[in-house]
Design a protein around this motif. Structure first.
Motif, PDB file in Angstrom:
ATOM      1  N   VAL A 163       0.849  -1.203   0.000  1.00 45.73           N
ATOM      2  CA  VAL A 163       0.000   0.000   0.000  1.00 45.73           C
ATOM      3  C   VAL A 163       0.881   1.247   0.000  1.00 45.73           C
ATOM      4  O   VAL A 163       0.546   2.251  -0.603  1.00 45.73           O
ATOM      5  CB  VAL A 163      -0.947  -0.017   1.219  1.00 45.73           C
ATOM      6  CG1 VAL A 163      -1.779   1.251   1.285  1.00 45.73           C
ATOM      7  CG2 VAL A 163      -1.856  -1.239   1.166  1.00 45.73           C
ATOM      8  N   PHE A 164       2.019   1.193   0.696  1.00 43.09           N
ATOM      9  CA  PHE A 164       2.965   2.313   0.659  1.00 43.09           C
ATOM     10  C   PHE A 164       4.358   1.735   0.391  1.00 43.09           C
ATOM     11  O   PHE A 164       4.698   0.651   0.873  1.00 43.09           O
ATOM     12  CB  PHE A 164       2.945   3.140   1.941  1.00 43.09           C
ATOM     13  CG  PHE A 164       2.997   2.343   3.207  1.00 43.09           C
ATOM     14  CD1 PHE A 164       4.215   1.993   3.771  1.00 43.09           C
ATOM     15  CD2 PHE A 164       1.830   1.942   3.845  1.00 43.09           C
ATOM     16  CE1 PHE A 164       4.266   1.259   4.938  1.00 43.09           C
ATOM     17  CE2 PHE A 164       1.873   1.201   5.017  1.00 43.09           C
ATOM     18  CZ  PHE A 164       3.091   0.850   5.563  1.00 43.09           C
ATOM     19  N   ALA A 165       5.140   2.452  -0.434  1.00 44.59           N
ATOM     20  CA  ALA A 165       6.421   1.912  -0.878  1.00 44.59           C
ATOM     21  C   ALA A 165       7.453   1.904   0.254  1.00 44.59           C
ATOM     22  O   ALA A 165       8.134   0.914   0.478  1.00 44.59           O
ATOM     23  CB  ALA A 165       6.937   2.721  -2.066  1.00 44.59           C
ATOM     24  N   HIS A 166       7.552   3.027   0.954  1.00 44.60           N
ATOM     25  CA  HIS A 166       8.571   3.137   2.004  1.00 44.60           C
ATOM     26  C   HIS A 166       7.913   3.489   3.329  1.00 44.60           C
ATOM     27  O   HIS A 166       7.146   4.441   3.412  1.00 44.60           O
ATOM     28  CB  HIS A 166       9.602   4.206   1.637  1.00 44.60           C
ATOM     29  CG  HIS A 166      10.288   3.909   0.340  1.00 44.60           C
ATOM     30  ND1 HIS A 166      11.210   2.894   0.203  1.00 44.60           N
ATOM     31  CD2 HIS A 166      10.145   4.472  -0.886  1.00 44.60           C
ATOM     32  CE1 HIS A 166      11.619   2.854  -1.044  1.00 44.60           C
ATOM     33  NE2 HIS A 166      10.999   3.802  -1.735  1.00 44.60           N
ATOM     34  N   ALA A 167       8.260   2.719   4.326  1.00 45.63           N
ATOM     35  CA  ALA A 167       7.681   2.968   5.646  1.00 45.63           C
ATOM     36  C   ALA A 167       8.527   3.985   6.410  1.00 45.63           C
ATOM     37  O   ALA A 167       9.749   4.024   6.246  1.00 45.63           O
ATOM     38  CB  ALA A 167       7.621   1.663   6.419  1.00 45.63           C
ATOM     39  N   ASP A 168       7.867   4.808   7.207  1.00 44.92           N
ATOM     40  CA  ASP A 168       8.597   5.734   8.072  1.00 44.92           C
ATOM     41  C   ASP A 168       9.139   5.007   9.300  1.00 44.92           C
ATOM     42  O   ASP A 168      10.116   5.420   9.894  1.00 44.92           O
ATOM     43  CB  ASP A 168       7.681   6.882   8.512  1.00 44.92           C
ATOM     44  CG  ASP A 168       7.236   7.711   7.324  1.00 44.92           C
ATOM     45  OD1 ASP A 168       8.082   8.000   6.469  1.00 44.92           O
ATOM     46  OD2 ASP A 168       6.034   8.017   7.225  1.00 44.92           O
ATOM     47  N   ILE A 169       8.417   3.959   9.694  1.00 40.91           N
ATOM     48  CA  ILE A 169       8.863   3.160  10.840  1.00 40.91           C
ATOM     49  C   ILE A 169       8.848   1.706  10.402  1.00 40.91           C
ATOM     50  O   ILE A 169       7.863   1.237   9.834  1.00 40.91           O
ATOM     51  CB  ILE A 169       7.870   3.278  12.019  1.00 40.91           C
ATOM     52  CG1 ILE A 169       7.790   4.705  12.516  1.00 40.91           C
ATOM     53  CG2 ILE A 169       8.253   2.349  13.144  1.00 40.91           C
ATOM     54  CD1 ILE A 169       6.685   4.875  13.530  1.00 40.91           C
TER      55      ILE A 169
END
Lengths: 329, 472
Positions: free
Chosen positions: A188-194
């Motif tokens: 759903v999202f390419a890069h996670a913040d955490i």
């Protein structure tokens, strides 16, 4: 084949089988387990790569719809529950497989029991022969004026990763590749913040976090409408909180009890600082006792509503993509 | 001198503001040594003190009581009071109460037990309304059903219609794919509905519908009115504009425009059940002929169900009236007409529960032909329900004298509605608010669960309450 069952049974009686008792799992500090009997449920099945399940927010609860045998309706996605919990009002006549002790989920001795579900489905995702607890969930219904058939807990998703986008009210249930990853095209999202590992003990997700100098293991609970902190085990943290209020509430059985609400400035999870965290101070001694654990603190809606989060139950990894990117490094 | 006065006034104002801010900052709550410490500055305003008392969960003490030094209620609740310097009071409370009755599940803490009335996403009662589509995506079919349409989206895998008509279901109403888009047909009663489409998990309003509403908890929903009435004005072929206004819209003549037809003007809309007066305005002038007649109040229209009130006998009476909750108990308001065997009057009522009495030559009496009774302010009245949405039935109890029903719909009033005996059963039909309803029957003073309804939940007395869900 029969001899295999025999040896498995023997292993269970000897207490060797890994699923037979939570007591054999090494507990994380401050978390106490009591032995519980957990029967393995058959594998889920369904024709999808990623199942998109819209949900509705009722208060701060995530409500998804599912079919349980002949009944279709609302269930709360509750990572604080180990498996399926059915509301006694509608499942009172379900077969009693095992009676529970007095410390059931509702804390009352009257008739919490274990039953068996023939079939549970969420769109194309199917489960056969699931075990479930049946207990009184009338309080959720009465507080929110919504018909709730039950709670859907973590054991349903142990073969998957789930992604929850609270802002868009949608849940993604991902099938994983051989390495336990969500296929790149399905993310759903390419890069996670955490990205942070979690402990998964007795079907509860525990995240390591820091509040100031205090290091805590938080149970991650989508069924908690705010963060919860055990007062007795976290007095230092409590003293540093800005106190916002005190509430008298009516508990199960009509007895009143108190909670203190407050705010602590900084919570660090997976290297990211979350600011101005609302929390409720209470006694968590009994919280979750039905599931065989006690816990220092719980992360609820105030935490998980800050971003899209993924729980990969196979890799035991928690990821979050944060909505408000002002504080993202 | 004038300049000096101005400076003094400004200075005093600033001192006032600073004092106020200081007081507010000195009012404070904190935790220390297992106690909740509450500091209250007596120089604070009443509002500031009331606000911190409320935050501290103190409900039986007001700011005035604090200012007067009346601390008895606080002491009774376990607070210790200490006077610090400079009008500063300290109240402290042991946190031992935090350990009492710890709760075993988070939802106990966040969901107060009381059933809530407000349901975000469910539009409230509106007197009237009409739709406003850029392109009509919702319309009535000849079958009486309502069709919802999502144009295009041929690559979508699943589209769901979710709204107040299906309890905002996220899975029950899957739309069917057609050559031009996606459709779903549902049955709707006249009224106003909120809805959204869920296209492959993405919630979206109807982009072709200009009517939408905030639900109060951060969502915007499309609105649709299912019509039930048509205003018609024959003639006026040369008129440029025709509007209708009535007591349903405060006689606002610029709100509801009629459309020209081959023999006059008309407008479809939703009009809530009730009795209304209306008039037409043609090219800016109220018309006095045609449907409006000569009555300055205009023409009357009654929407709802016609109830035939009847009273047998009393043929020698001079005047019989009906009074009830539907006309605020006005005694000389609704006059019954004499028949060969008694008195009768057809009266149109909107859906609801009503209490009433007959007034025969000034003497108030219940309806002798109606077994169903209800109590109000100690008075027993006859009871009637128009367009009921649930019928309660209790089986057996052949020797019972009175059976009543009490529940969340009447705040558990013990002198609730009286059931009527129908063969082996006792029944009553009621118009209930959509949502959850808890109830019990009272058989000659004894509270019992509904023996025809399997659904019940435990209550604080461990005696249980029956449960019914009323659909929208």
């Amino acid at each position: 084949m029969r001899s295999l069952y025999f040896y498995l049974l023997l292993l269970c009686f000897m207490g060797i089988a890994p699923w037979a008792s939570g007591a054999h799992v090494k507990p994380v500090p401050h978390i106490i387990f009591k032995p519980t009997t957990v029967y393995p449920d058959p594998e889920p099945y369904g024709d999808f790569k990623t199942l998109i399940v819209p949900f509705k927010k009722v208060g701060n609860l995530i409500v998804i719809e599912a079919q349980v045998d002949t009944m279709y309706g609302n269930f709360i996605l509750d990572t604080g529950a180990p498996g399926v919990v059915l509301n006694k009002t509608y499942f009172r006549d379900a077969p009693h497989i095992e009676e529970q002790d007095a410390a059931g989920i509702n804390g009352s001795a009257n008739g919490t029991f274990k039953t068996s579900i023939k079939h549970l489905s969420i769109f194309e995702l199917n489960y056969d022969r699931l075990s479930a607890d049946v207990c009184d969930l009338s309080r959720i219904e009465n507080g929110r004026n919504i018909k709730i058939l039950g709670l859907l807990g973590t054991r349903l998703f142990t073969k998957f990763a789930i992604t929850v986008d609270v802002n868009q009210s949608v849940l993604f249930i991902h099938k994983l590749d051989d390495k336990g990853n969500i296929p790149a095209a399905e993310r759903v999202f390419a890069h996670a913040d955490i990205t942070t590992p979690f402990k998964f003990l007795n079907n509860v997700v525990y995240l390591r976090g820091n509040v100031g100098a205090e290091k805590l293991w938080f149970a991650f609970d989508t069924g908690a409408e705010s963060n919860l902190i055990d007062y007795n085990r976290n007095k230092k943290l409590a003293a540093s909180m800005q106190i916002l209020g005190r509430r008298k509430l009516t508990g199960v059985g009509g007895a009143s009890f108190e909670v203190i609400s407050g705010e602590f400035e900084k919570l660090n999870i997976g290297g990211h600082d979350f600011l101005k965290n609302k929390a409720v101070l209470t006694d968590l001694e009994k919280m979750g006792s039905a599931y065989g654990y006690t816990v220092d603190a719980m992360l609820g809606y105030d935490f998980y509503s800050r971003g899209i989060f993924t729980i990969n139950f196979v890799k035991k990894q928690f990821e979050m993509y944060i909505y408000n990117r002002d504080n993202v490094q | 001198m004038k300049g000096l006065k101005k400076h003094i006034v400004l200075f005093l104002l600033m001192v006032g503001i600073c004092n106020n801010a200081l007081s507010q900052s000195r009012n404070n709550m904190s935790l220390s040594h297992d106690h909740l410490i509450l500091l209250i500055d007596l120089k604070s305003t009443r509002l500031q003190v009331d606000s911190i008392l409320k935050a501290a969960g103190i409900t039986n003490v007001s700011a005035d009581m604090i200012f007067k030094g009346e601390h008895d209620n606080l002491k009774k609740d376990g607070w210790k009071v200490k006077k610090l310097q400079n009008d500063l009071l300290q109240f402290d409370l042991s946190l031992s109460a935090l350990k009492k009755n710890p709760q075993p599940a988070p939802f106990v803490i966040f969901n107060p037990q009381k059933l809530k009335d407000n349901r975000p996403g469910y539009p409230g009662d509106v007197p009237f309304g009409f739709n406003n589509f850029a392109r009509v995506t919702v319309h009535e079919l000849a079958s009486g059903q309502t069709r919802f349409f999502v144009p295009g989206n041929d690559r979508a895998k699943r589209i769901i219609l979710s709204g107040s008509f299906n309890d905002w279901s996220t899975g029950r109403q899957q739309m069917l794919k057609t050559d031009s888009g996606w459709i779903s047909d549902i049955s709707l009663q006249p009224g106003v509905y909120a809805y959204k489409f869920i296209i492959d998990g993405r919630w979206t309003i109807d982009m072709n519908n200009r009517l939408f509403q905030e639900d109060g908890v951060g969502n915007t929903n499309s609105l649709y009115f299912r019509y039930n009435y048509t205003f018609k004005l024959p003639g006026y072929p040369n008129a440029k504009s025709v509007n209708v206004a009535g007591n349903f819209n405060g006689y606002n003549a610029n709100q509801i425009h009629l459309f020209k037809t081959f023999n006059g003007w008309e407008r479809n809309l939703y009009l809530k059940d009730g009795i209304y007066n209306y008039r037409f305005m043609v090219d800016g002038k109220w018309v006095t002929e045609g449907a409006s007649g000569n009555d300055p109040r205009g023409t009357s229209v009654s929407l709802g169900e016609t109830v035939d009130f009847k009273l047998d006998g009393f043929t020698k009476a001079n005047k019989v009236c009906i009074a009830g909750t539907f006309n605020n108990w006005k005694p000389d308001n609704i006059f019954m007409q004499k028949t060969a065997t008694g008195w009768a009057f057809p009266y149109t009522l909107a859906a609801g529960n009503y209490q009433y009495k007959f007034i025969v030559d000034g003497k108030w009496m219940t309806d002798p032909a109606n077994q169903r009774k209800a109590d109000m302010d100690g008075e027993t009245n006859s009871f009637i329900c128009v367009k009921p949405n649930h019928t309660f039935t209790l089986k057996g109890y052949p020797k019972a004298r009175t059976i009543r029903i009490s529940g969340t719909f009447n705040d558990w009033a013990e002198d609730g509605y009286t059931l009527a005996k129908n063969g082996d059963n006792w029944t009553i039909s009621l118009r209930l608010k959509p949502g959850k309803c808890l109830y019990k029957f009272i058989v000659d003073g004894q509270w019992v669960l509904d023996n025809t309804n399997k659904l019940w939940e435990q209550n604080e007395h461990n005696t249980g309450n029956s449960v019914v869900w009323v659909e929208n």
